[in-house]
Write a protein that holds these residues in place. Structure first.
Motif, short mmCIF file in Angstrom:
data_model
loop_
_atom_site.label_atom_id
_atom_site.label_comp_id
_atom_site.label_asym_id
_atom_site.label_seq_id
_atom_site.Cartn_x
_atom_site.Cartn_y
_atom_site.Cartn_z
N ARG A 243 3.86 1.50 -1.36
CA ARG A 243 4.39 1.68 -2.73
C ARG A 243 3.32 2.26 -3.65
O ARG A 243 3.59 3.15 -4.46
N SER A 244 2.11 1.77 -3.50
CA SER A 244 1.01 2.27 -4.33
C SER A 244 0.74 3.75 -4.03
O SER A 244 0.49 4.55 -4.95
N ARG B 176 3.24 5.96 -5.70
CA ARG B 176 3.08 6.08 -7.14
C ARG B 176 1.83 6.89 -7.50
O ARG B 176 1.88 7.76 -8.36
N ARG B 177 0.71 6.60 -6.82
CA ARG B 177 -0.56 7.20 -7.24
C ARG B 177 -0.84 8.54 -6.57
O ARG B 177 -1.55 9.37 -7.13
N THR C 178 0.84 -1.20 0.00
CA THR C 178 0.00 0.00 0.00
C THR C 178 0.88 1.26 0.00
O THR C 178 0.57 2.24 -0.67
N PHE D 31 -6.30 5.72 -5.91
CA PHE D 31 -5.39 4.96 -5.04
C PHE D 31 -6.17 3.93 -4.22
O PHE D 31 -5.79 2.75 -4.15
N ALA E 277 -7.53 1.00 -6.34
CA ALA E 277 -6.47 0.07 -6.73
C ALA E 277 -6.02 -0.77 -5.54
O ALA E 277 -5.84 -1.99 -5.65
N ALA E 278 -5.84 -0.13 -4.38
CA ALA E 278 -5.36 -0.85 -3.20
C ALA E 278 -6.36 -1.92 -2.76
O ALA E 278 -5.99 -3.02 -2.36
N GLU F 101 -6.36 -4.77 -5.30
CA GLU F 101 -5.17 -5.63 -5.16
C GLU F 101 -5.17 -6.43 -3.86
O GLU F 101 -4.26 -7.21 -3.60
#
Lengths: 539, 539
Positions: A286-287, A290-291, A284, A370, A373-374, A377
């Protein structure tokens, strides 16, 4: 130890021992005399600047955790830089040891006397000297409270570049002297970047030897190092101010600070997330990097035990994702702090992810993308977005209250380490198993918990116990330090070294570095009067 | 001066004089002997690491501006940290002075020998040691070229946190040693924040005195200061690495660097703007800060003369807003560099405003809102948005080429100052008037031009002249330094002090600060062999 005799009831009831056991008072230091007190009273304008009453001295002699306690006979409260320099001149000539003290909110015994050092409090130096709206720079005396500075900045559309749980009582001079990190370093960087200038009082005059081109009437007799500029860029010689950022008052006393403020964000988004594993926490993170990228302003984590501690021991603190505590009913649950990890709604880990941005619509779109996506995933099992400032404050209280909750629960051994993010929580698990194996498990009332600034690789590892216990401590140290050294981490990410870790410095710094530190200390403070027994290991 | 005799034709034709006039070779330093050369050749594996051929030595002895020139008889090119430490041990014992040299792209004579100092080039130390994709950290030897590091970072989705015109030849060790600022400091901060760790070779062993707990076999004989960690947070003692950031090689030789990389932006927007006045430039800056906020990555300005210089003296460089130069036709205009300010399409000032962000749509919306507002407010008369990477590169070439164009035009006196933004350009105007009044106006071929990093309050003030001229110099200095000191500015925002400004340090630093610098220098380098005559004023 004499120090122990003066300890308060609460501390004694936890079985505390002198945490500076093994440190001897340096006999080179003089004892305070009535003549010294008379000098201080004359210098600082009577008794208001010179505290000698034993009750009034107590908060100067002890830290808020009640873990470190000295027995100073005097606390000085100068109001000007010149007074600080004059106190240092006098104390140096008299070989009186001095402990500088700001808000005394530290965790490593750095701002408390070890024996009978003179306490020099910056508390009365609390003037804002300048706030420039065009350049966004603030100049303030060292004793200004962090929150007061942030409020003054807010009134002009700015914010202080650092924020931490102790903001209501910590002082900016102490923040700088300890290189405080806090909640938003991931976005606004460390004080080594945001401090633009410092003014520092030195224990010895720093004047050219030989036929002096500088008049003896230099301000503060050559003891005031004036680096109080507000320039964003200034490459004129060695960046001396950096030496004092994080020196914990052992090289000089910071008397004023110039800071680059950050623009106050127009939009703040805050999410509380439940993560099923520590791997999910790091994924989370890392995501989020990025986001959320340029708007990311904080990434914090806490484990289930931390959540349970905060919701159990603090009134009105709740966790909307676990159903623990909260509101008026929270304090009355009476179900203990056994951790929510095993309970129906609980999750083993929680994260706070915050954004600061200039455009609410853009920030919301980024945050939603974000979160989607989290969750898709599988890294986030549940989450809530604060929909008001009050909700955001309540979520932050859960995270910021952990430290206070730990102190309320009983004895606490605190560690503040940097480790590679991926293996960070392994230390918590390993220590928990180690202590359980030695009979210090949950049944014995011991909790090994982890939380912290995961966005910066900074873990706060805490062992909570019913009382201080030398056998327990022997299981924790040097185990924790050795683990950290083995993983090329830092034994102090942000709390500093203070008294607590002075003899452990070699776990993070090599002999060449320690020797260079020692020589710099000897250069600036040859009699060693400034904050003795702290930071540097015994020779 | 002997140095002058060896100067190249170009330099002599400009009437250059020894810019270190008044500096005498310190007789305490030894002369290089054949025995010394033999030692170096044995240590560095034959002649490849030891340059003694006079033609091959020329680039080591002279800066790219051809303004500073020494006459060293040897340049050493070690490949390992241990070799650097051994060179320093030997040179210290022999009292041979040493000048550390990276890409030799500096502007203040810091990396060129003044007399016959041994040149220690880091050019052969060009290995990337580690790039961690999870934490975004890079560890590299000091001799790595900045652009090569940025390309290696780009391959993993990151970027170096600094960028400057010299990126194709400057080395990261030199960047750190000079605390290079550059184009994106406004967003990514200074190296004091983004350097996580350093390895430094010291001229003297730093081992405890007395019965040594450290074996004499310590790496580099106690001369290697290993602070090469990649931790974002590490509060374990004094932050020693900060001392070497910006020390210009006078305290030690940086042999390796650990840097926090920044994520490479998914979206980059770049606007070139024409502003009708300097007030309009500063108003546009304020607007960019407010409206571009977290995505703002660079704010640069240049005056019309700078634009004319770049488009006239550099092939293929154009200004789409003024119609000057550009493409194949640019170089053939033949209309001189009289400045476009008076021409039909020209504007007195231009700005580059750049954003780095994670979401192109969001960034474009912010940029459009900013441009609309700036034009509506009358602060921007004309503007163009780069619609391709090639267009963006062309616009950056206009800004980055100014320094090279000035050198091509002839003699140039360069100043790099920090000043309060609002009054920054007043110095350019005042100096222009001062020189015109003394007969050094446009008719005499003299141009006083200003450009720089306005987002950081950093002005590059340049005086371009047909040839070097002591009378002209006497009109510029100390006038510029006095002006800057009067406005609480810095006489070196990012270029450093080097040889050029060593005796001017007191315009920016007080006597206590200078004395503390001197004592730190004496502590680390008691024989003064490292980069003598630089940074610190003559005692």
């Amino acid at each position: 130890m004499i120090a122990l005799l003066a300890r308060g009831q609460k501390l004694a009831s936890l079985g505390a021992r002198a945490l500076h056991a093994g440190v001897q008072r340096d006999p080179a230091f003089s004892q305070l005399s009535d003549k010294d007190l008379a000098f201080f009273e004359q210098l600082l304008g009577g008794t208001s600047g010179v505290v000698t009453d034993s009750d009034a001295l107590e908060p100067y002699n002890r830290d808020w955790q009640k873990k470190y306690e000295g027995h100073s006979r005097v606390a000085l409260r100068p109001r000007t830089t010149e007074q600080v320099a004059e106190v240092l001149r006098y104390c140096s000539s008299r070989r009186l040891a001095v402990v500088p003290q700001g808000g005394n909110t530290g965790l490593v015994g750095g701002s408390v006397p070890v024996f009978d050092e003179v306490v020099l409090s910056t508390g009365a130096m609390n003037k804002i000297l300048h706030l420039d709206e065009v350049s966004g720079t603030l100049v303030a005396q060292a004793g200004c409270i962090l929150q007061a500075l942030d409020e003054a900045a807010a009134a002009r559309g700015f914010m202080m570049p650092l924020d931490l749980g102790a903001k209501g009582s910590c002082q900016v001079g102490g923040n700088v002297s300890t290189n405080a990190g806090g909640l938003r370093l991931v976005r606004y960087g460390s004080l080594h970047g945001s401090v633009l200038g410092l003014e520092v009082a030195l224990p010895e005059p720093m004047l050219p030897s030989g036929p002096a081109p500088t008049p003896a009437s230099a301000p503060g007799g050559g003891r005031v190092l004036d680096l109080l500029r507000t320039l964003r860029k200034d490459n004129t010689g060695y960046d001396l101010k950096q030496l004092f950022i994080g020196a914990e008052g052992t090289l000089g006393i910071v008397t004023a600070v110039a800071v680059q403020l950050a623009p106050r964000p127009a939009s703040v988004q805050l999410a509380l997330l439940a993560c099923p594993s520590f791997e999910a926490v790091t994924a989370t993170l890392r995501s989020a990097r990025r986001r959320l990228a340029e708007v990311l302003s904080a990434v914090e984590f806490l484990d289930a035990d931390c959540s349970a501690l905060a919701t159990t021991h603090l009134e009105g603190v709740g966790n909307p994702l676990s159903g623990e505590g909260g509101g008026e009913g929270g304090a009355g649950r009476g179900q203990g702090d056994a951790g929510a990890g095993a309970s129906g709604r609980g999750s083993p880990f929680y994260m706070l992810v915050e954004t600061h941005g200039s455009n609410a619509q853009h920030d919301q779109e980024k945050m939603e993308a974000f979160l989607e996506a989290a969750m898709a995933e599988g890294c986030v099992a549940d989450g809530t977005l604060a929909s008001s400032e009050a909700q955001a404050r309540a979520i932050w209280r859960l995270r910021e209250g952990i430290s206070e909750a730990l102190v309320r629960r009983g004895a606490v051994y605190k560690y503040d380490v940097s480790l590679p993010t991926a293996v960070m929580y392994d230390l918590v698990t390993a220590l928990r198993q180690r202590l359980e194996g030695a009979g210090y498990g949950a049944a014995a009332g011991v909790r090994v918990v982890g939380y912290g600034h995961i966005g910066d690789g900074n873990l706060h590892l805490n062992v909570s116990a019913p009382r201080y216990d030398d056998d327990l401590l022997g299981l924790i140290e040097p185990y924790v330090y050795e683990y950290v050294a083995r993983h090329n981490g830092s034994i102090s990410a942000e709390h500093g070294i203070g008294l607590m870790k002075a003899n452990c410095l070699s776990y993070s710094k090599g002999p060449v570095a320690i020797e260079l530190m020692r020589r710099i200390k000897g250069l600036v403070d040859p009699h060693g009067i400034l904050n003795p027994y702290k930071v540097l290991p015994k020779p």
